[in-house]
Design a protein around this motif. Structure first.
Motif, PDB file in Angstrom:
ATOM      1  N   GLY A   8       0.787  -1.227   0.000  1.00 29.32           N
ATOM      2  CA  GLY A   8       0.000   0.000   0.000  1.00 29.32           C
ATOM      3  C   GLY A   8       0.815   1.271   0.000  1.00 29.32           C
ATOM      4  N   GLU A   9       2.085   1.214   0.453  1.00 34.05           N
ATOM      5  CA  GLU A   9       2.933   2.402   0.499  1.00 34.05           C
ATOM      6  C   GLU A   9       3.750   2.591  -0.775  1.00 34.05           C
ATOM      7  OE1 GLU A   9       5.305   2.158   3.991  1.00 34.05           O
ATOM      8  OE2 GLU A   9       3.608   2.107   5.370  1.00 34.05           O
ATOM      9  N   TYR A  10       3.657   1.665  -1.697  1.00 31.25           N
ATOM     10  CA  TYR A  10       4.403   1.791  -2.950  1.00 31.25           C
ATOM     11  C   TYR A  10       3.662   2.709  -3.925  1.00 31.25           C
ATOM     12  CZ  TYR A  10       7.470  -2.215  -1.826  1.00 31.25           C
ATOM     13  OH  TYR A  10       8.392  -3.066  -1.265  1.00 31.25           O
ATOM     14  N   GLU A  11       4.434   3.308  -4.819  1.00 36.16           N
ATOM     15  CA  GLU A  11       3.824   4.014  -5.951  1.00 36.16           C
ATOM     16  C   GLU A  11       3.087   2.988  -6.810  1.00 36.16           C
ATOM     17  OE1 GLU A  11       3.935   7.239  -6.696  1.00 36.16           O
ATOM     18  OE2 GLU A  11       5.345   7.918  -5.158  1.00 36.16           O
ATOM     19  N   TYR A  12       1.948   3.370  -7.365  1.00 34.69           N
ATOM     20  CA  TYR A  12       1.159   2.435  -8.168  1.00 34.69           C
ATOM     21  C   TYR A  12       0.809   3.052  -9.511  1.00 34.69           C
ATOM     22  CZ  TYR A  12      -2.757  -0.343  -9.883  1.00 34.69           C
ATOM     23  OH  TYR A  12      -3.588  -1.096 -10.683  1.00 34.69           O
ATOM     24  N   VAL A  13       1.073   2.316 -10.586  1.00 29.47           N
ATOM     25  CA  VAL A  13       0.628   2.713 -11.923  1.00 29.47           C
ATOM     26  C   VAL A  13       0.091   1.480 -12.630  1.00 29.47           C
ATOM     27  CG1 VAL A  13       2.177   4.689 -12.226  1.00 29.47           C
ATOM     28  CG2 VAL A  13       2.958   2.406 -12.885  1.00 29.47           C
ATOM     29  N   SER A  14      -0.867   1.683 -13.491  1.00 27.60           N
ATOM     30  CA  SER A  14      -1.425   0.596 -14.284  1.00 27.60           C
ATOM     31  C   SER A  14      -1.251   0.908 -15.757  1.00 27.60           C
ATOM     32  CB  SER A  14      -2.910   0.407 -13.971  1.00 27.60           C
ATOM     33  OG  SER A  14      -3.481  -0.557 -14.855  1.00 27.60           O
ATOM     34  N   VAL A  51       4.694  -0.426  -7.884  1.00 27.80           N
ATOM     35  CA  VAL A  51       3.877  -1.480  -8.466  1.00 27.80           C
ATOM     36  C   VAL A  51       3.503  -1.048  -9.875  1.00 27.80           C
ATOM     37  CG1 VAL A  51       1.669  -2.695  -8.399  1.00 27.80           C
ATOM     38  CG2 VAL A  51       2.928  -2.283  -6.276  1.00 27.80           C
ATOM     39  N   ILE A  52       3.856  -1.874 -10.870  1.00 36.75           N
ATOM     40  CA  ILE A  52       3.463  -1.621 -12.258  1.00 36.75           C
ATOM     41  C   ILE A  52       2.505  -2.739 -12.652  1.00 36.75           C
ATOM     42  CG2 ILE A  52       4.219  -1.329 -14.643  1.00 36.75           C
ATOM     43  CD1 ILE A  52       6.895  -0.384 -13.642  1.00 36.75           C
ATOM     44  N   ASP A  53       1.243  -2.378 -12.740  1.00 31.68           N
ATOM     45  CA  ASP A  53       0.188  -3.350 -13.028  1.00 31.68           C
ATOM     46  C   ASP A  53       0.031  -3.531 -14.528  1.00 31.68           C
ATOM     47  OD1 ASP A  53      -1.721  -5.122 -12.254  1.00 31.68           O
ATOM     48  OD2 ASP A  53      -3.108  -3.650 -11.418  1.00 31.68           O
ATOM     49  N   GLU A  54      -0.351  -4.741 -14.946  1.00 34.79           N
ATOM     50  CA  GLU A  54      -0.568  -5.074 -16.356  1.00 34.79           C
ATOM     51  C   GLU A  54       0.688  -4.820 -17.191  1.00 34.79           C
ATOM     52  OE1 GLU A  54      -3.102  -6.669 -17.291  1.00 34.79           O
ATOM     53  OE2 GLU A  54      -4.508  -6.362 -15.649  1.00 34.79           O
ATOM     54  N   ALA A  55       1.805  -5.316 -16.698  1.00 35.94           N
ATOM     55  CA  ALA A  55       3.097  -5.062 -17.342  1.00 35.94           C
ATOM     56  C   ALA A  55       3.203  -5.679 -18.724  1.00 35.94           C
ATOM     57  CB  ALA A  55       4.230  -5.581 -16.458  1.00 35.94           C
ATOM     58  N   GLN A  56       2.333  -6.639 -19.052  1.00 35.88           N
ATOM     59  CA  GLN A  56       2.386  -7.241 -20.377  1.00 35.88           C
ATOM     60  C   GLN A  56       2.078  -6.232 -21.477  1.00 35.88           C
ATOM     61  OE1 GLN A  56      -0.110  -7.889 -18.275  1.00 35.88           O
ATOM     62  NE2 GLN A  56      -2.058  -7.712 -19.355  1.00 35.88           N
ATOM     63  N   ARG A  57       1.524  -5.088 -21.094  1.00 39.19           N
ATOM     64  CA  ARG A  57       1.213  -4.050 -22.076  1.00 39.19           C
ATOM     65  C   ARG A  57       2.464  -3.373 -22.617  1.00 39.19           C
ATOM     66  NH1 ARG A  57      -3.830  -4.257 -24.241  1.00 39.19           N
ATOM     67  NH2 ARG A  57      -5.394  -4.705 -22.634  1.00 39.19           N
ATOM     68  N   ALA A  58       3.590  -3.493 -21.926  1.00 43.15           N
ATOM     69  CA  ALA A  58       4.833  -2.853 -22.385  1.00 43.15           C
ATOM     70  C   ALA A  58       6.015  -3.763 -22.085  1.00 43.15           C
ATOM     71  CB  ALA A  58       5.002  -1.494 -21.720  1.00 43.15           C
TER      72      ALA A  58
END
Length: 398
Positions: free
Chosen positions: A39-45, A73-80
């Motif tokens: 929860g304390e990490y930066e989050y991008v999707s 956290v980098i969500d949906e990393a398969q996009r790049a």
């Protein structure tokens, strides 16, 4: 939120490894897990179009946004997927991290990570709920399987098995108490119309959908690509490519034959299994759990469920599943062989609620060949006991 068994392992690895990659099928709960755990990490999707474009157009600039961050956290990393090559240099120079990546394309992303982040990344798989997670019980330990110990557990309702087989274990169905048939229909439509188009040029989506349904009818059987392709109206090369696509996106799994033949001619063809029994039921046209009681493929559906639970026992601990099957040229077969710590444990899977003596025939034969002490019989009933030197275990104790 239902506590996920793998959460502890995920926390342990974020730090010692600058990159942790959490993969798994769509809707297995990856985003929920990483946001709750970090929860304390930066989050991008990268599902967000603007964020994804920024990442694709200027990967280094995108990573610079996180320099010095406690974690990302980098969500949906398969996009790049090309981002992984730039991430290597960024973490090597101490730019930030740890980075926790999620993605739902198993083999494609794992290969890219292995090439770009060798020695820097840990890879974990998050599958749909295990039954233990859903029931709020202690997880199944792979060592319990090898030592053939059945765990204590509470009594379950008479029709609980039918409910679980029919609904499957995708978290959204249980968290929101959704109708399995409706949700799974949307899942299949989204998969075919979105992921399949993204991953490969299938061409005829109707033929591909037929291929998926034909695979469903073969869950728990030896894989015969030539026959599968012929029934779908495609050549064997196309069938192989489509099967690889289904594996990449966690729709099906292959169980490999065990290599030890004990001086017997053994089958060397893998067995095909769907990853979720609910998805399998949907593709088989089962519209309510009452149909399961007399369905001709009930045994295959139950076997699919049990193999999936055994696999989760390993992946939820961050381990590679050591699961195989054994079958000789005369058709004598053990459904699953567990290999761990130099030990072999045979497992027979029977959907019946009453244990018959002939359930042990192949376990006894395999024990005589391999010298193993005893095996498991996992069945559709609710009791736990020993018979003929083997552990008989209810499906509900998995």
């Amino acid at each position: 939120m239902i506590r996920r068994t793998i959460a502890g392992r995920l926390e342990e690895l974020a730090g010692p490894y600058p990159v942790v990659f959490l993969t798994g099928p769509r809707q297995s709960g990856k985003t929920t897990l990483v946001r709750a755990t970090f929860g304390e990490y930066e989050y991008v999707s990268l599902e967000d179009l603007q964020t994804r474009n920024a990442c694709l157009e200027d990967p280094l600039g995108f990573l610079e946004r996180f320099r010095g961050a406690k974690g990302v956290v980098i969500d949906e990393a398969q996009r790049a997927p090309d981002l992984f090559s730039y991430l290597q240099g960024f973490v090597d120079e101490g730019g930030g991290g740890p980075f926790v990546l999620t993605g739902s394309q198993h083999f494609l992303l794992a290969d890219r990570i292995s090439q770009s982040l060798a020695g820097r990344a840990a890879i974990l798989e998050l599958l749909p709920f295990s039954y233990a997670e859903l029931a709020g019980r202690e997880p199944l330990d792979p060592d319990d399987l090898v030592d053939v110990r059945a765990r204590p557990g509470q009594e379950v309702a008479a029709h609980e098995l039918d409910r679980i087989l029919f609904s499957g274990l995708y978290p959204r169905i249980h968290d929101a108490r959704l109708e399995p048939e409706v949700w799974l229909d949307g899942y299949v439509r989204t998969y075919v119309e979105r992921d399949v188009r993204t991953l490969t040029n299938v061409g005829d989506l109707d033929t591909f959908s037929k291929f998926v349904q034909l695979c469903a009818g073969r869950s728990g059987q030896l894989l015969n690509l030539a026959a599968l392709g012929a029934d779908a109206g495609v050549d064997q090369k196309t069938a192989r490519r489509w099967l690889s696509l289904l594996r990449t996106s966690y729709i099906v799994e292959l169980l490999q034959p065990h290599h030890q033949n004990f001086r017997k001619r053994v089958v060397k063809t893998p067995k095909l299994y769907f990853a979720d029994s609910g998805l399998l039921c949907h593709l088989l046209g089962i519209t309510n759990r009452g149909q399961l009681r007399s369905h001709p493929l009930r045994g295959a559906i139950f076997e699919t469920f049990v193999v999936g639970e055994l696999r989760k026992a390993f992946t939820n601990q961050g381990l590679r599943p050591s699961l195989f099957f054994w079958r000789d040229s005369r058709g004598r077969e053990v459904d699953v062989v567990i290999e761990r710590g130099g030990k072999l444990v045979p497992v027979e899977i029977k959907s019946g609620e009453t244990v018959a003596d002939d359930f042990f025939t192949h376990l006894d034969f395999y024990r005589s060949l391999s010298g193993c002490e005893r095996g498991w019989l996992i069945y559709g009933g609710r009791e736990v006991f020993e018979r003929r030197g083997h552990q008989v275990c209810s499906w509900s104790r998995l």
